[in-house]
Design a protein around this motif. Sequence first.
Motif, PDB file in Angstrom:
ATOM      1  N   PRO A 203      46.333  91.228  29.208  1.00  0.00           N
ATOM      2  CA  PRO A 203      44.955  91.559  29.591  1.00  0.00           C
ATOM      3  C   PRO A 203      43.985  90.411  29.349  1.00  0.00           C
ATOM      4  CG  PRO A 203      45.563  92.679  27.560  1.00  0.00           C
ATOM      5  CD  PRO A 203      46.816  92.077  28.110  1.00  0.00           C
TER       6      PRO A 203
ATOM      7  N   ASP B 140      40.786  97.255  25.443  1.00  0.00           N
ATOM      8  CA  ASP B 140      40.027  97.922  26.501  1.00  0.00           C
ATOM      9  C   ASP B 140      40.493  97.463  27.881  1.00  0.00           C
ATOM     10  OD1 ASP B 140      37.843  99.497  27.610  1.00  0.00           O
ATOM     11  OD2 ASP B 140      36.868  97.578  28.018  1.00  0.00           O
ATOM     12  N   VAL B 141      40.679  96.157  28.046  1.00  0.00           N
ATOM     13  CA  VAL B 141      41.114  95.633  29.351  1.00  0.00           C
ATOM     14  C   VAL B 141      42.554  96.042  29.634  1.00  0.00           C
ATOM     15  CG1 VAL B 141      41.511  93.534  30.692  1.00  0.00           C
ATOM     16  CG2 VAL B 141      39.473  93.729  29.273  1.00  0.00           C
TER      17      VAL B 141
ATOM     18  N   VAL C 172      43.338  86.716  32.968  1.00  0.00           N
ATOM     19  CA  VAL C 172      44.110  87.949  33.133  1.00  0.00           C
ATOM     20  C   VAL C 172      45.407  87.551  33.834  1.00  0.00           C
ATOM     21  CG1 VAL C 172      44.168  90.255  34.132  1.00  0.00           C
ATOM     22  CG2 VAL C 172      41.978  89.240  33.448  1.00  0.00           C
TER      23      VAL C 172
ATOM     24  N   ARG D 280      35.340  93.075  33.493  1.00  0.00           N
ATOM     25  CA  ARG D 280      35.228  93.732  32.192  1.00  0.00           C
ATOM     26  C   ARG D 280      35.195  92.689  31.062  1.00  0.00           C
ATOM     27  NH1 ARG D 280      36.792  98.993  30.620  1.00  0.00           N
ATOM     28  NH2 ARG D 280      36.326  99.515  32.805  1.00  0.00           N
ATOM     29  N   ILE D 281      35.984  91.649  31.210  1.00  0.00           N
ATOM     30  CA  ILE D 281      36.015  90.584  30.197  1.00  0.00           C
ATOM     31  C   ILE D 281      34.675  89.862  30.116  1.00  0.00           C
ATOM     32  CG2 ILE D 281      37.037  88.336  29.664  1.00  0.00           C
ATOM     33  CD1 ILE D 281      39.680  89.454  30.858  1.00  0.00           C
TER      34      ILE D 281
ATOM     35  N   ALA E 114      39.537  93.564  36.003  1.00  0.00           N
ATOM     36  CA  ALA E 114      39.681  93.270  34.581  1.00  0.00           C
ATOM     37  C   ALA E 114      38.814  92.077  34.184  1.00  0.00           C
ATOM     38  CB  ALA E 114      41.146  92.995  34.255  1.00  0.00           C
TER      39      ALA E 114
ATOM     40  N   ALA F 158      38.182  94.054  23.090  1.00  0.00           N
ATOM     41  CA  ALA F 158      38.209  93.811  24.535  1.00  0.00           C
ATOM     42  C   ALA F 158      39.637  93.711  25.055  1.00  0.00           C
ATOM     43  CB  ALA F 158      37.423  92.545  24.877  1.00  0.00           C
TER      44      ALA F 158
END
Length: 277
Positions: free
Chosen positions: A88, A47-48, A104, A20-21, A17, A44
Motif C-alpha cells: 500500500p 488504511d490504504v 503504491v 488517500r496517501i 490509493a 496510513a
Amino acid sequence: MEPSQRLAEAERIARLAGERIVAARQSQAFQHRYKSGDELVTDADVDVDRLIATELDAHFRDDARLTEELSPERDVLEESESLWIVDPIDGTVNFAYGHPHVAVSIAWASEGKLRLGVVHAPFLGETFTALRGEGAWLNGEPIEASDARELDRSLVATGFPYRRDARAPLLRRLTGVLARCRDIRRNGSAALDLCHVACGRLDAYYESVSPWDFAAGLLIAREAGAKTGHLYPCPDRIPADLYGENILVSAPGIHGALRDILLKADEGRLDEIENSG
C-alpha cells in the motif's frame, strides 16, 4: 477478465490509493508504530491497504491476496493460482518524513508468473505499468531500460534491511560495487528503484526484499528490457517470479559484471574487485 482489463482496474485502484496517501500526508493525521523491531508502519499504511483490499474484493473476490499489512502470510506464494501482491505504501519511512519517493505497488500473478504490474508515485505524478509480453509504460508512454555496457559508468541502486545486525554483509557488497560503478543511490523505495531501472534513470538495482516490494516493479523492468535474475538459486517451492531474496535487475550489458562483483563481495574477495578496476 482479460489481463488488460485487470491492469486498467489495478491502475484505477492504485491512483485511488495515491489520493488517500496524499490526503494523509497533507492532514498529518496519522500515527506510527514499529513492527518486527525497527520497521516503521503508519496508520496510513493500514488504511490504504484496507482501501485496496475493498476494491479488489469488489472485482476479484475469488483471487488470493498477499499484502504487507493485512495479508502478509506468504504461504499463498506456493498455493495460489491467481494472486494479487500489494504494497500500500512502498517507502513508508519516506512517507513519514515527507520525502517524495513513495509508491503504491500492485501486481497480479497467475500460475506463478507475474502478469501485470502497476507502481504509482502520487507525489511525483508518475504511474508505471506493464503487461507480460506487451511492454512497459510511464504515464502511458513506452519506456526502455538503459543500454549501459560499462559498469564503471553505471548508476546502481540498492537498499538495506531495517535490522541493523543484518547490514554488515551488505556493506561488503556496497564497498565492492562502489569500487567499480559510477555511483550508488539509495532512494528508500524498491518499487520505484525497479521502475527507474525500467526507464533508464538507473542502470541497475540489487537487494533482498519482500514480494510486495518488488513484484510489480520487477515485471515493469523486465518488460522494459532489463535483465532480471537472482544471485543464487531460488527454492523449488516458490516461483522465481515471486522470490525476492538476492534479486539483481539491470541493463543487460552490465548484468554479468555486476553479478560477479556481488558474488565476490559475499565471499570476502574485495581485493580482487579493487584490483580488477
